[in-house]
Design a protein around this motif. Structure first.
Motif, mmCIF file in Angstrom:
data_model
loop_
_atom_site.group_PDB
_atom_site.id
_atom_site.type_symbol
_atom_site.label_atom_id
_atom_site.label_comp_id
_atom_site.label_asym_id
_atom_site.label_seq_id
_atom_site.Cartn_x
_atom_site.Cartn_y
_atom_site.Cartn_z
ATOM 1 N N GLU A 127 0.811 -1.217 0.000
ATOM 2 C CA GLU A 127 0.000 0.000 0.000
ATOM 3 C C GLU A 127 0.845 1.269 0.000
ATOM 4 O OE1 GLU A 127 -2.670 -0.186 3.271
ATOM 5 O OE2 GLU A 127 -3.927 -1.758 2.393
ATOM 6 N N GLU A 128 1.970 1.244 0.715
ATOM 7 C CA GLU A 128 2.747 2.472 0.886
ATOM 8 C C GLU A 128 3.876 2.633 -0.135
ATOM 9 O OE1 GLU A 128 3.906 2.573 5.024
ATOM 10 O OE2 GLU A 128 1.972 3.460 5.559
ATOM 11 N N LEU A 129 4.292 1.531 -0.772
ATOM 12 C CA LEU A 129 5.415 1.644 -1.707
ATOM 13 C C LEU A 129 5.089 1.183 -3.128
ATOM 14 C CD1 LEU A 129 8.393 0.463 0.547
ATOM 15 C CD2 LEU A 129 7.722 2.803 -0.038
ATOM 16 N N ILE A 130 4.262 0.147 -3.279
ATOM 17 C CA ILE A 130 3.952 -0.365 -4.612
ATOM 18 C C ILE A 130 2.801 0.405 -5.249
ATOM 19 C CG2 ILE A 130 3.311 -2.390 -5.970
ATOM 20 C CD1 ILE A 130 6.057 -2.603 -4.670
ATOM 21 N N ILE A 131 1.686 0.504 -4.538
ATOM 22 C CA ILE A 131 0.518 1.205 -5.076
ATOM 23 C C ILE A 131 0.810 2.678 -5.325
ATOM 24 C CG2 ILE A 131 -1.857 1.923 -4.543
ATOM 25 C CD1 ILE A 131 -2.256 -0.723 -3.141
ATOM 26 N N THR A 132 1.668 3.277 -4.492
ATOM 27 C CA THR A 132 2.020 4.695 -4.653
ATOM 28 C C THR A 132 3.125 4.914 -5.684
ATOM 29 O OG1 THR A 132 3.584 4.479 -2.819
ATOM 30 C CG2 THR A 132 1.354 5.264 -2.287
ATOM 31 N N ASN A 133 3.597 3.813 -6.304
ATOM 32 C CA ASN A 133 4.610 3.875 -7.368
ATOM 33 C C ASN A 133 5.984 4.338 -6.885
ATOM 34 O OD1 ASN A 133 2.864 3.017 -9.519
ATOM 35 N ND2 ASN A 133 1.961 5.071 -9.515
ATOM 36 N N VAL A 134 6.223 4.251 -5.597
ATOM 37 C CA VAL A 134 7.579 4.499 -5.111
ATOM 38 C C VAL A 134 8.493 3.371 -5.573
ATOM 39 C CG1 VAL A 134 9.024 4.731 -3.036
ATOM 40 C CG2 VAL A 134 6.750 5.775 -3.109
ATOM 41 N N LEU A 135 7.973 2.141 -5.566
ATOM 42 C CA LEU A 135 8.656 0.973 -6.097
ATOM 43 C C LEU A 135 7.741 0.296 -7.109
ATOM 44 C CD1 LEU A 135 10.046 -0.553 -2.760
ATOM 45 C CD2 LEU A 135 11.289 0.886 -4.390
ATOM 46 N N THR A 136 8.315 -0.541 -7.970
ATOM 47 C CA THR A 136 7.510 -1.235 -8.973
ATOM 48 C C THR A 136 7.183 -2.649 -8.522
ATOM 49 O OG1 THR A 136 9.425 -2.109 -10.179
ATOM 50 C CG2 THR A 136 8.648 0.098 -10.794
#
Length: 204
Positions: free
Chosen positions: A152-161
């Motif tokens: 929720e905090e890194l993948i969905i927000t596109n911080v990581l792929t």
């Protein structure tokens, strides 16, 4: 001669293994005693001094993610501040009867919506705190994976792929000592159960 191991070498190796195993077991025993002592003390206070008062309990986990000597922080969704990746555990629907029996209430300060409805950010009367703690430590009918908040905090927000992180490995580091304190922010007695994990990214 070559290819042969002396009895003394085998004996020394077995001795080192035995000492190492004993040290590990001793360390685990000491930690268990300390944690049990803290838990017993908290349950005693909760069932006497705070017997009929609601105690706020927040059970959460965070990741320690270090990149180039700096720790990764993300912007909070409910409280406008930066914090490590992670969040509160959630409970499964099968826990509803147990929560009803203990008359557990939702947190008053966090708006209840579809994403927060089953968060383990709750209020419970002191005389029932020990039953909640037993339930939480049993791992029954609650979230035990830590992937959801990472996603929720890194993948969905596109911080990581998602391609680079289809899944993650991590290791447990620490759970904070259990105690009751008064929260000025929430205006009530509070117990925090916070666990720390370290992300173990692969080389690629």
């Amino acid at each position: 001669g070559d290819g042969w191991i002396s009895n003394k070498t085998v004996s020394d190796t077995l001795h080192e293994l035995a000492v190492g195993a004993f040290g590990a077991l001793l360390g685990m025993a000491i930690n268990s005693i300390i944690n049990l002592r803290n838990k017993l003390w908290v349950c005693l206070l909760a069932s006497t001094i705070y017997r009929y008062r609601h105690i706020r309990i927040s059970a959460a986990y965070i990741f320690r993610i270090k990149v180039d000597g700096k720790y990764l922080l993300v912007k909070g969704r409910n409280i406008k501040q930066f914090h490590p990746v992670g969040g509160v555990y959630t409970r499964l629907s099968d826990s509803s009867r147990f929560f009803q029996d203990l008359e557990i209430l939702d947190d008053q300060q966090i708006p209840i919506c579809d994403t927060t409805r089953h968060d383990l950010r709750i209020r419970v009367k002191g005389l029932r705190v020990h039953k909640f703690l037993q339930w939480f430590d049993s791992n029954q009918d609650r979230e035990i994976s830590h992937w959801r908040e990472f996603c929720e905090e890194l993948i969905i927000t596109n911080v990581l792929t998602a391609g680079a992180f289809p899944h993650i490995n991590y290791k447990f580091l620490h759970r904070n000592p259990l105690y009751i304190h008064y929260s000025n922010f929430y205006g009530c007695p509070e117990i925090l159960i916070h666990e720390l994990y370290e992300l173990l990214p692969t080389a690629n």
